[in-house]
Enzyme design. Structure first.
Site, short mmCIF file in Angstrom:
data_model
loop_
_atom_site.label_atom_id
_atom_site.label_comp_id
_atom_site.label_asym_id
_atom_site.label_seq_id
_atom_site.Cartn_x
_atom_site.Cartn_y
_atom_site.Cartn_z
N HIS A 55 -37.54 -1.27 0.06
CA HIS A 55 -36.28 -1.35 0.44
C HIS A 55 -36.19 -2.74 1.22
CE1 HIS A 55 -37.30 2.91 0.44
NE2 HIS A 55 -36.74 2.59 -0.15
N GLY A 56 -36.98 -4.01 1.23
CA GLY A 56 -36.79 -5.57 1.42
C GLY A 56 -37.25 -5.72 3.27
#
Lengths: 198, 418
Positions: A156-157
Site C-alpha cells: 500500500h506504499g
C-alpha cells in the site's frame, strides 16, 4: 410436617453454598490444564528460541534477512552517509522519537539501535503485515528526488527511513518494530533475547 | 404454560424466563425431565451407573477434542504426535491419560449399568425400546473404541486393527472385498488410519449422542424401573404423583452428584498414579511404533473386548467363530423376549434364574480373563466350557424363566427411611 420432617433451612443453605463453592473451585482447577495446553508447547518454544546471526560479512550499505519466530528480521550494515541522513528527516516522520512505536528501551534513540552501525528490525510493515523492500539508494526514480533511502512497502506504499521510522502521509501508523537483541561480540548478534545465556 | 403474572409483580429475571418460555419450552422441559419427573425412591448402588456413563461420555468428548488439537492422523506423524502431546504440549500427558483411562472407565461403567438391567429386569415390557437403544449404544461404543485404538499407530494398534478387520473376511462371497473396502487399501495403511480418525472423532460420537438422547427420552416416557420391579405409576397420590416416586431434581441430581464425586476420586487416582494399569489400560506393545513386519509376541485386544475374543478363539472354525462372537453380543438384543418370567426383579425370582445369572456373570469374567491369556489347549478348553455356559444363559432362558418359582411382588417398593 412432623418433628422429624421439619427442614433445617439454614443447614441446607450452608450445604448448598459449601458444595457450590467447592464445585466451582474444582471446575476452575480442572479447566487449568485444558486452557494451559494452548500455550506454546516445548517444541514451539524450542523452535522460537533466539537466533545467532553472523553480521561480520555484511558489506557496508547491504542488508541480510533471517527468520525468527516466523518473522523476517532485517539486518542492515549502515554507512556513515546513511546515518547522516537520519537527523534531517524529523519533520517528515510520523513518530521521529519512537514514542508510540514498539522497540526495547535500548533502541529508543535516533538510530533505533544498540550499535548505530547495524539496524536490526522486524521486516513486517506496521500497516497490514507485508514485507517491505529495501530502497537504500537516495533520490530513487520511483520514490522522488527527496527520497533519502530506506524501506518501501509494495502493498500500500508505506515508506520507512534507514532507521525503520515511518514517514507521514503513508498508511502505516508506526515505525518498524525492533526485536529484543544483543551483541554477543562485534561480529555476532543474538536476536530474540537481550539477557541470559547464548 | 404458566398464566401471566399480575401486573407489576414479575422480577426482571422472571420476565426473562417468560420471554424464553414463550419461544422455547425451557421451563416445561425442566419440569418434564427433572423437577417433576418422578423416579422410584428405592434406587440403590446399581442406579449410579447410568449418570456415570453420561458423565464419562462428556469427559471423553472434551478430552478428545483437546487431543485432536495436537494429534496428526497420518501414518507418518501419528505416533510421534502422541509423543509430542505426552512430552511437549503443556499438560498434554494429563489430557492423554484422561482419555485413555476414560475409555476403560466407560466400559466398566457400561457393563455394570447393563448388569443392573439383568438384575432388575429393566429390559422387560414396557422398557424394551430403552434396552434396544442401549444395546445400539453398546455397539457404537465398541466401534468407537476400536477406531480410537488404531489412532496412536502403535504396534498393538496396527495388529489389533489387522486382526479385527480381517474377521470380516470370514463372511462368504463378499468377505475379501468387504475387508478391502473397510481398509481402503490392500493393507492397514495411512488411508485406513485417516478414515478411522474421521469415524472416531465425529461420526460415532454424533451417533452416540443421538442414541443417548433417544435412550433417555424412551426412559422418561415410561418411567424408570426399580430394584423391586414395582411399577410405581400404578399407585398415585391425590396430587397425581406416584406414591413411591420422588422428583428427580433435587433428590437424584444430588445423589448422582455424590456418585460422580466418588467416581472422580477413583478416576483421578488412576490417571495420576497408575494410568497404564499394569498394561491393561495402555498396552506395553503400543509403546512401539506400528511395524507391519512384526506382530507383538502376545497379541490380545484391550480388556473390555476379551470376553468376546475368548469365544472367537475357542471355536476351531473361522466363520463359525466369528458368527458365535457376533451372536454373543447380539443375544442381548433378544432379552426382552427370551425372558418369560412374570416378575421383573431378581428379588422375586426363584433359584433357577439366580443360578443362571450367577454362572453367566462368572463366565463373562472368566472369558475375559481367558481372552487375555495365550491360547494354550488348557485355556482353550476352559474357554469352550465358559462359552457354553454363556450361551445357555440366553438359549435356555425361555424355559427356566417360565419354570422358575416366583414370589409375590409387593404393591409398594421396599424402602426404609434414613
Amino acid at each position: 410436617m412432623t418433628e422429624a420432617e421439619k427442614v433445617d433451612n439454614s443447614r441446607r443453605h450452608f450445604l448448598l453454598v459449601a458444595t457450590t463453592v467447592t464445585g466451582i473451585a474444582g471446575a476452575a482447577m480442572t479447566a487449568v490444564p485444558f486452557l494451559a495446553s494452548w500455550k506454546p508447547s516445548a517444541r514451539a518454544q524450542a523452535l522460537g528460541a533466539p537466533v545467532e546471526v553472523d553480521i561480520s560479512k555484511i558489506e557496508p550499505g547491504a542488508m541480510i534477512k533471517v527468520e525468527w519466530r516466523g518473522q523476517a528480521i532485517f539486518l542492515v550494515h549502515r554507512t556513515p552517509a546513511m546515518l547522516a541522513t537520519l537527523a534531517t528527516l524529523n519533520d517528515r516522520l510520523r513518530d521521529p522519537g519512537s514514542e508510540q512505536s514498539e522497540q526495547p528501551a535500548y533502541a529508543k534513540n535516533e538510530t533505533r539501535a544498540v550499535n548505530p552501525e547495524f539496524l536490526v528490525a522486524v521486516g513486517v510493515c506496521t500497516h497490514l503485515g507485508c514485507a517491505p523492500m529495501n530502497r537504500f539508494a537516495p533520490k530513487d526514480p520511483e520514490l522522488g528526488a527527496d527520497w533519502p533511502g530506506g524501506f518501501y512497502c509494495p502493498c500500500h506504499g508505506s515508506k520507512f527511513d534507514l532507521a525503520g521510522r515511518v514517514f507521514k502521509d503513508v498508511p502505516a501508523p508506526l515505525n518498524l518494530r525492533i526485536p529484543p537483541y544483543r551483541f554477543i561480540n562485534d561480529g555476532r548478534v543474538l536476536i530474540g533475547a537481550d539477557t541470559g545465556a547464548v | 404454560m404458566n398464566p401471566p403474572p399480575a401486573a407489576g409483580t414479575r422480577t426482571r429475571w422472571g420476565a426473562l424466563i417468560d420471554w424464553i418460555d414463550a419461544r422455547f419450552p425451557m421451563t416445561q422441559f425442566m419440569k418434564d425431565h427433572a423437577t417433576e419427573y418422578y423416579a422410584p425412591k428405592n434406587f440403590n448402588f446399581w442406579y449410579y451407573f447410568g449418570s456415570l456413563a453420561l458423565f464419562v461420555l462428556v469427559i471423553q468428548i472434551i478430552s478428545g477434542i483437546f487431543l485432536t488439537m495436537n494429534y496428526k492422523p497420518s501414518a507418518q506423524d501419528a505416533f510421534a504426535s502422541v509423543e509430542y502431546i505426552m512430552r511437549d504440549v503443556e499438560w498434554g500427558w494429563l489430557i492423554r491419560y484422561i482419555h485413555s483411562t476414560g475409555a476403560s472407565a466407560f466400559f466398566i461403567v457400561v457393563y455394570l449399568h447393563m448388569f443392573r438391567g439383568l438384575l432388575y429386569g429393566s429390559y422387560k415390557n414396557p422398557r424394551e425400546l430403552i434396552w434396544l437403544f442401549g444395546m445400539l449404544i453398546y455397539l457404537c461404543l465398541m466401534a468407537e473404541a476400536f477406531f480410537g485404538y488404531l489412532l496412536p499407530w502403535g504396534n498393538m494398534s496396527y495388529w489389533g486393527a489387522q486382526v479385527i478387520v480381517s474377521l470380516f473376511g470370514a463372511i462368504p462371497y463378499v468377505g475379501e472385498s468387504l475387508v478391502e473396502w473397510i481398509r481402503g487399501d490392500y493393507y492397514i495403511s495411512d488411508i485406513t488410519l485417516n478414515r478411522f480418525f474421521a469415524l472416531h472423532v465425529i461420526a460415532l460420537p454424533l451417533a452416540l449422542v443421538f442414541l443417548v438422547i433417544a435412550h433417555i427420552f424412551a426412559l422418561h416416557e415410561v418411567g424408570s424401573n426399580n430394584p423391586d420391579g414395582v411399577e410405581i405409576k400404578k399407585l398415585k397420590g391425590s396430587d397425581g404423583h406416584p406414591l413411591d416416586g420422588i422428583p428427580f431434581h433435587p433428590y437424584y441430581t444430588v445423589k448422582d452428584l455424590v456418585g460422580v464425586i466418588i467416581f472422580l476420586m477413583v478416576f483421578c487416582a488412576v490417571i495420576f498414579f497408575s494410568p497404564e494399569m499394569g498394561g491393561y489400560f495402555l498396552e506395553h506393545a503400543n509403546f512401539d511404533p506400528a511395524n507391519p513386519l512384526q506382530t507383538p509376541e502376545h497379541i490380545a485386544p484391550v480388556w473390555y473386548f476379551t470376553p468376546f475374543y475368548a469365544i472367537l478363539r475357542a471355536v476351531p472354525n473361522k466363520l463359525l467363530g466369528v458368527s458365535l462372537m457376533g451372536l454373543a453380543v447380539v443375544s442381548f438384543f433378544f432379552l426382552p423376549w427370551l425372558d418369560r418370567a412374570k416378575v421383573k426383579s431378581i428379588r422375586y425370582r426363584g433359584w433357577l434364574y439366580k443360578a443362571f445369572l450367577c454362572s453367566f456373570a462368572v463366565s463373562f469374567v472368566a472369558l475375559g480373563y481367558l481372552g487375555l491369556q495365550p491360547a494354550t489347549p488348557g485355556y482353550t478348553n476352559a474357554a469352550r466350557v465358559f462359552a457354553i455356559i454363556y450361551f445357555m444363559f440366553f438359549l435356555l432362558m425361555p424355559w427356566y424363566t417360565r419354570a422358575d418359582r416366583v414370589s409375590q411382588v409387593p404393591e409398594r417398593v421396599t424402602y426404609h427411611a434414613h
